[in-house]
Scaffold this motif. Structure first.
Motif, PDB file in Angstrom:
ATOM      1  N   CYS A 214      57.997  49.279  65.509  1.00 36.14           N
ATOM      2  CA  CYS A 214      58.795  48.950  66.691  1.00 36.14           C
ATOM      3  C   CYS A 214      57.933  49.142  67.931  1.00 36.14           C
ATOM      4  N   VAL A 215      57.683  48.065  68.642  1.00 35.23           N
ATOM      5  CA  VAL A 215      56.835  48.115  69.834  1.00 35.23           C
ATOM      6  C   VAL A 215      57.464  48.985  70.917  1.00 35.23           C
ATOM      7  N   ALA A 242      64.211  43.583  76.834  1.00 42.52           N
ATOM      8  CA  ALA A 242      65.294  42.658  76.527  1.00 42.52           C
ATOM      9  C   ALA A 242      65.711  42.727  75.066  1.00 42.52           C
ATOM     10  N   CYS A 243      64.910  43.387  74.229  1.00 37.11           N
ATOM     11  CA  CYS A 243      65.196  43.492  72.799  1.00 37.11           C
ATOM     12  C   CYS A 243      64.310  44.569  72.208  1.00 37.11           C
ATOM     13  N   ARG A 244      64.587  44.910  70.971  1.00 38.63           N
ATOM     14  CA  ARG A 244      63.677  45.779  70.218  1.00 38.63           C
ATOM     15  C   ARG A 244      62.741  44.862  69.436  1.00 38.63           C
ATOM     16  N   LEU A 245      61.458  44.993  69.725  1.00 42.91           N
ATOM     17  CA  LEU A 245      60.452  44.084  69.172  1.00 42.91           C
ATOM     18  C   LEU A 245      59.786  44.731  67.966  1.00 42.91           C
ATOM     19  N   TRP A 246      59.834  44.037  66.818  1.00 47.38           N
ATOM     20  CA  TRP A 246      59.260  44.544  65.572  1.00 47.38           C
ATOM     21  C   TRP A 246      58.056  43.697  65.199  1.00 47.38           C
ATOM     22  N   VAL A 247      56.956  44.387  64.871  1.00 47.55           N
ATOM     23  CA  VAL A 247      55.705  43.712  64.542  1.00 47.55           C
ATOM     24  C   VAL A 247      55.199  44.237  63.206  1.00 47.55           C
ATOM     25  N   ARG A 281      58.764  37.831  71.803  1.00 45.63           N
ATOM     26  CA  ARG A 281      57.517  37.479  71.143  1.00 45.63           C
ATOM     27  C   ARG A 281      56.288  38.128  71.785  1.00 45.63           C
ATOM     28  N   GLY A 282      56.500  39.084  72.664  1.00 45.39           N
ATOM     29  CA  GLY A 282      55.337  39.698  73.284  1.00 45.39           C
ATOM     30  C   GLY A 282      55.705  40.762  74.295  1.00 45.39           C
ATOM     31  N   VAL A 283      54.654  41.294  74.931  1.00 46.07           N
ATOM     32  CA  VAL A 283      54.795  42.364  75.922  1.00 46.07           C
ATOM     33  C   VAL A 283      53.986  41.979  77.156  1.00 46.07           C
ATOM     34  N   ILE A 284      54.565  42.222  78.333  1.00 53.82           N
ATOM     35  CA  ILE A 284      53.897  41.959  79.608  1.00 53.82           C
ATOM     36  C   ILE A 284      53.741  43.289  80.342  1.00 53.82           C
ATOM     37  N   ILE A 285      52.524  43.540  80.835  1.00 49.34           N
ATOM     38  CA  ILE A 285      52.235  44.748  81.612  1.00 49.34           C
ATOM     39  C   ILE A 285      51.709  44.304  82.967  1.00 49.34           C
ATOM     40  N   ALA A 351      54.073  36.513  65.058  1.00 46.20           N
ATOM     41  CA  ALA A 351      54.951  36.724  63.905  1.00 46.20           C
ATOM     42  C   ALA A 351      55.984  37.815  64.149  1.00 46.20           C
ATOM     43  N   ALA A 352      56.172  38.229  65.402  1.00 47.99           N
ATOM     44  CA  ALA A 352      57.093  39.326  65.701  1.00 47.99           C
ATOM     45  C   ALA A 352      58.542  38.858  65.606  1.00 47.99           C
ATOM     46  N   ARG A 353      59.432  39.842  65.524  1.00 43.56           N
ATOM     47  CA  ARG A 353      60.862  39.549  65.478  1.00 43.56           C
ATOM     48  C   ARG A 353      61.571  40.445  66.476  1.00 43.56           C
TER      49      ARG A 353
END
Length: 373
Positions: A214-215, A242-247, A281-285, A351-353
């Motif tokens: 979990c990111v 906005a969501c829980r991102l799983w990689v 589908r990703g992370v912004i910093i 490929a994240a969800r």
């Protein structure tokens, strides 16, 4: 020669000078007539025999020449194949050579054809020696990275524990506490760097375990570390999920990638805001720090590359580690920055969800990058 038409066969009477084709019947089919004064000369040719002779003396030599020509080309092709095929095989072996585990066996001379040229044998021997040197270099680099990183962990742990113990004393002055804080911060940075080196060495040797990570949890853990490192720094950190991102990937590699990006943003922001956005589908910093120009963006991932506005104490290898994991696991990283405005980094996980049950979690960190809101 014949003096009068009365003595000529019927087919030849009345012919004018020149060539004439006659029907077959008397053994000749072509007649050539020529006149001189009052005498005429008749030359008789057997046309069928002439055609046979023309075919024999014309087509047969031509066929022989073509046969010899094609045979010569085929023999030359076979000879060139025997000469070039070992080089082609060596080139294919070079393409298949694994840089992380190079083996000189494919270039051994005994694996060449028995009729290989001397030049090919010399080339194979040179490639074999090169593969041996490359394998030795990779092994030395692997042992150095692993052993040095392992040996550095113990003194760094001692430094960190000692500084934490000293900071708990109440009789210390403010300048001493600030100095201890800087020592603790540097020791933690070195621990992170050593951990990244160990990760790279372990990934090179036997790969890293792949988990479902979990990111959001990794980012929260990294921000907690920033809270300890940057206590008192006037930087506000905002987390917008906005969501829980799983990689799917190695947790340590993902933590090192995100941690280096977050620490880089915090290092270049003395006063302002750092915003972390978690998307499906990703992370912004994003940070409002000093930023850097396009020339620095182009060299950001190069080892030991540091901008003119880089803070003191860094090593210039954090983004190199980011690039290593990005290329290895297929997590593209995109940078954009402007001097005096800040930097924006986006990490994509194809490929994240994303789990929508997050319901828009938001975490605000104020002051020195600390404190939840």
């Amino acid at each position: 020669g014949v003096g009068g038409d009365a003595k000529l066969p019927t087919e030849l009477r009345g012919l004018t000078d020149g060539f004439h084709d006659l029907p077959a019947g008397r053994g000749f089919t072509t007649v050539y007539v020529t006149s001189r004064d009052t005498r005429r000369l008749y030359l008789l040719f057997d046309g069928e025999r002439v055609n046979e002779l023309a075919a024999f003396f014309g087509l047969v030599p031509l066929a022989v020449v073509l046969l010899v020509l094609y045979l010569s080309v085929w023999l030359a092709y076979r000879a060139s194949q025997r000469a070039v095929s070992p080089i082609t095989r060596l080139a294919a072996e070079v393409n298949r050579l694994d840089p992380d585990a190079p083996s000189p066996a494919p270039f051994a001379a005994e694996r060449l054809p028995p009729d290989a040229d001397a030049e090919v044998i010399i080339l194979a021997a040179a490639l074999e020696r090169f593969a041996e040197r490359l394998a030795a270099f990779v092994e030395r680099e692997r042992h150095f990275t692993r052993d040095v990183s392992h040996e550095l962990r113990t003194p760094l742990t001692v430094i960190r524990v000692a500084t934490d113990t000293l900071r708990e004393r109440a009789d210390l002055s403010r300048p001493v506490r600030d100095a201890l804080a800087r020592v603790a911060r540097s020791a933690r940075d070195m621990e992170d760097l050593v951990e990244a080196f160990l990760l790279l060495a372990r990934e090179t040797e036997r790969g890293l375990p792949v988990d479902r990570v979990c990111v959001n949890d990794l980012i929260a853990a990294e921000l907690e570390q920033l809270e300890l490192i940057g206590r008192g720094k006037p930087v506000e950190v905002e987390l917008d999920a906005a969501c829980r991102l799983w990689v799917e990937g190695p947790e340590k590699a993902l933590s090192a990638l995100l941690g280096n990006l977050l620490r880089n943003a915090f290092a270049y922001t003395e006063v302002g805001t750092i915003r972390v956005v978690v998307e499906p589908r990703g992370v912004i910093i994003e940070d409002s720090g000093t930023g850097f120009d396009q020339a620095r963006v182009a060299t950001a991932f190069e080892p030991f590359s540091r901008g003119a506005t880089a803070p003191a104490g860094g090593h210039g290898v954090g983004l190199t580690i980011v690039r290593r994991f990005s290329e290895r696991f297929g997590w593209p990283v995109a940078f954009s920055s402007r001097p005096g405005t800040g930097t924006r980094v986006r990490v994509d996980f194809p490929a994240a969800r994303g789990d929508a049950r997050c319901n828009g979690d938001r975490l605000g960190r104020a002051g020195a990058g600390t404190g939840q809101g």
